[in-house]
Design a protein around this motif. Sequence first.
Motif, mmCIF file in Angstrom:
data_model
loop_
_atom_site.group_PDB
_atom_site.id
_atom_site.type_symbol
_atom_site.label_atom_id
_atom_site.label_comp_id
_atom_site.label_asym_id
_atom_site.label_seq_id
_atom_site.Cartn_x
_atom_site.Cartn_y
_atom_site.Cartn_z
ATOM 1 N N ASP A 37 -4.434 9.366 -5.189
ATOM 2 C CA ASP A 37 -4.541 10.556 -4.348
ATOM 3 C C ASP A 37 -5.957 11.104 -4.273
ATOM 4 O O ASP A 37 -6.330 11.746 -3.284
ATOM 5 C CB ASP A 37 -3.595 11.645 -4.865
ATOM 6 C CG ASP A 37 -2.130 11.269 -4.706
ATOM 7 O OD1 ASP A 37 -1.842 10.415 -3.848
ATOM 8 O OD2 ASP A 37 -1.291 11.816 -5.445
ATOM 9 N N ASP A 38 -6.757 10.881 -5.306
ATOM 10 C CA ASP A 38 -8.116 11.440 -5.325
ATOM 11 C C ASP A 38 -9.184 10.421 -4.913
ATOM 12 O O ASP A 38 -10.379 10.658 -5.069
ATOM 13 C CB ASP A 38 -8.440 11.986 -6.717
ATOM 14 C CG ASP A 38 -8.355 10.921 -7.805
ATOM 15 O OD1 ASP A 38 -7.885 9.810 -7.508
ATOM 16 O OD2 ASP A 38 -8.762 11.218 -8.948
ATOM 17 N N ALA A 39 -8.782 9.286 -4.362
ATOM 18 C CA ALA A 39 -9.751 8.240 -4.000
ATOM 19 C C ALA A 39 -10.680 8.706 -2.885
ATOM 20 O O ALA A 39 -11.897 8.529 -2.935
ATOM 21 C CB ALA A 39 -9.024 6.975 -3.581
ATOM 22 N N GLY A 40 -10.128 9.304 -1.854
ATOM 23 C CA GLY A 40 -10.929 9.843 -0.760
ATOM 24 C C GLY A 40 -11.776 8.815 -0.038
ATOM 25 O O GLY A 40 -11.421 7.634 0.056
ATOM 26 N N LEU A 41 -12.959 9.271 0.436
ATOM 27 C CA LEU A 41 -13.832 8.418 1.238
ATOM 28 C C LEU A 41 -14.747 7.548 0.400
ATOM 29 O O LEU A 41 -15.619 6.859 0.931
ATOM 30 C CB LEU A 41 -14.672 9.295 2.187
ATOM 31 C CG LEU A 41 -13.887 10.121 3.203
ATOM 32 C CD1 LEU A 41 -14.832 10.908 4.097
ATOM 33 C CD2 LEU A 41 -12.974 9.240 4.041
ATOM 34 N N THR A 81 -12.540 2.398 -3.686
ATOM 35 C CA THR A 81 -12.843 0.977 -3.905
ATOM 36 C C THR A 81 -11.547 0.302 -4.338
ATOM 37 O O THR A 81 -10.547 0.986 -4.606
ATOM 38 C CB THR A 81 -13.903 0.789 -5.010
ATOM 39 O OG1 THR A 81 -13.302 1.074 -6.278
ATOM 40 C CG2 THR A 81 -15.109 1.691 -4.787
ATOM 41 N N PRO A 82 -11.525 -1.012 -4.461
ATOM 42 C CA PRO A 82 -10.305 -1.673 -4.944
ATOM 43 C C PRO A 82 -9.838 -1.161 -6.301
ATOM 44 O O PRO A 82 -8.648 -1.280 -6.632
ATOM 45 C CB PRO A 82 -10.727 -3.146 -5.001
ATOM 46 C CG PRO A 82 -11.733 -3.277 -3.894
ATOM 47 C CD PRO A 82 -12.515 -1.992 -3.948
ATOM 48 N N ASN A 83 -10.738 -0.581 -7.084
ATOM 49 C CA ASN A 83 -10.342 -0.020 -8.381
ATOM 50 C C ASN A 83 -9.422 1.186 -8.239
ATOM 51 O O ASN A 83 -8.759 1.590 -9.208
ATOM 52 C CB ASN A 83 -11.579 0.380 -9.186
ATOM 53 C CG ASN A 83 -12.405 -0.818 -9.609
ATOM 54 O OD1 ASN A 83 -11.864 -1.904 -9.812
ATOM 55 N ND2 ASN A 83 -13.706 -0.629 -9.731
ATOM 56 N N ASP A 84 -9.394 1.787 -7.040
ATOM 57 C CA ASP A 84 -8.560 2.962 -6.793
ATOM 58 C C ASP A 84 -7.172 2.587 -6.278
ATOM 59 O O ASP A 84 -6.364 3.462 -5.959
ATOM 60 C CB ASP A 84 -9.242 3.894 -5.792
ATOM 61 C CG ASP A 84 -10.532 4.484 -6.337
ATOM 62 O OD1 ASP A 84 -10.458 5.159 -7.375
ATOM 63 O OD2 ASP A 84 -11.603 4.254 -5.739
ATOM 64 N N ILE A 85 -6.879 1.300 -6.165
ATOM 65 C CA ILE A 85 -5.560 0.862 -5.709
ATOM 66 C C ILE A 85 -4.550 1.026 -6.850
ATOM 67 O O ILE A 85 -4.736 0.486 -7.936
ATOM 68 C CB ILE A 85 -5.601 -0.613 -5.247
ATOM 69 C CG1 ILE A 85 -6.546 -0.760 -4.047
ATOM 70 C CG2 ILE A 85 -4.206 -1.098 -4.885
ATOM 71 C CD1 ILE A 85 -6.789 -2.190 -3.621
ATOM 72 N N VAL A 86 -3.515 1.806 -6.578
ATOM 73 C CA VAL A 86 -2.488 2.038 -7.613
ATOM 74 C C VAL A 86 -1.222 1.242 -7.332
ATOM 75 O O VAL A 86 -0.396 1.051 -8.236
ATOM 76 C CB VAL A 86 -2.156 3.545 -7.734
ATOM 77 C CG1 VAL A 86 -3.360 4.303 -8.266
ATOM 78 C CG2 VAL A 86 -1.704 4.126 -6.396
#
Length: 283
Positions: free
Chosen positions: A173-177, A180-185
């Motif tokens: 939810d906090d990945a925003g603009l 990166t692929p590290n933010d894929i849950v």
Amino acid sequence: MNKKKLLSLSLALALSLSLAACGAKEEAPAQTPADETPAETPAETVTLKVAASPTPHAETLEQCVPILAEQGIDLQIHEYSDYVVPNTAVEEGDEDANYFQHVPYLDNFNAENGTHLVSVAGVHIEPMGIYAGKTASLDALADGASVAVPNDVTNEARALLLLEAQGLIKLSDDAGLDATPNDIVENPKNLTFTELEAAMVPTVLSEVDIAVINSNYALQNELNPVEDSLAIESSDSPYVNVLVVKEGNESNEAIQALVEALHSDTVRAFIEQTYAGAVVPAF
């Protein structure tokens, strides 16, 4: 000398002086009549140098050349194939402006490089698209399918948001603009990511299952974003491409003339007729 000769000499001298005076008067330059304005000296031509991606930016700027020429401005368009040099060239004064990027990329570039670049006008939107490589459709993607995406912060996040919109992944939810692929849950198909410079993504299309490509690079590689993409951003995308200058030059007369030309009916018609939805006017 007798009086008669003296009188003759005096008359001859007087006549000579009179003729000389008349001759001098006739040779005096003609004066400009009071009701006539002297011709004005032509204004000096102003040169305006603008860096741009070849398609659609440079092509769009070409439509402004005759418009600005009528105002005594020589618009010189210099094409660049990357997303870095056009900004450093404006920062260093080698170019007066550039036209190739959206605001999220600009903001990130300034933050990372200490540059002082500002947007002066929004011109168009290039909806980003997902294109088929070894796999023909999104539904046919196999487990572990490969996906090529741009590697710069803003365009990679934009690509991931488009993949998320198709239900292929879920970001935190906090990945925003800055995602990166590290933010894929959630990654139900276990997609793998190949991160490349944006201009290189189309060149590996045959080596990956799908690729997310910026429209300017899609067009340069003969891909029509409207007809060839498997999915495309909606027309209300916030990634408007802008005309950029170094801070302090926003009010330059030639720059403002270019803004007016880019926002003209001529340019609007060119964008709509040439790109048929692959590029959308933002003014």
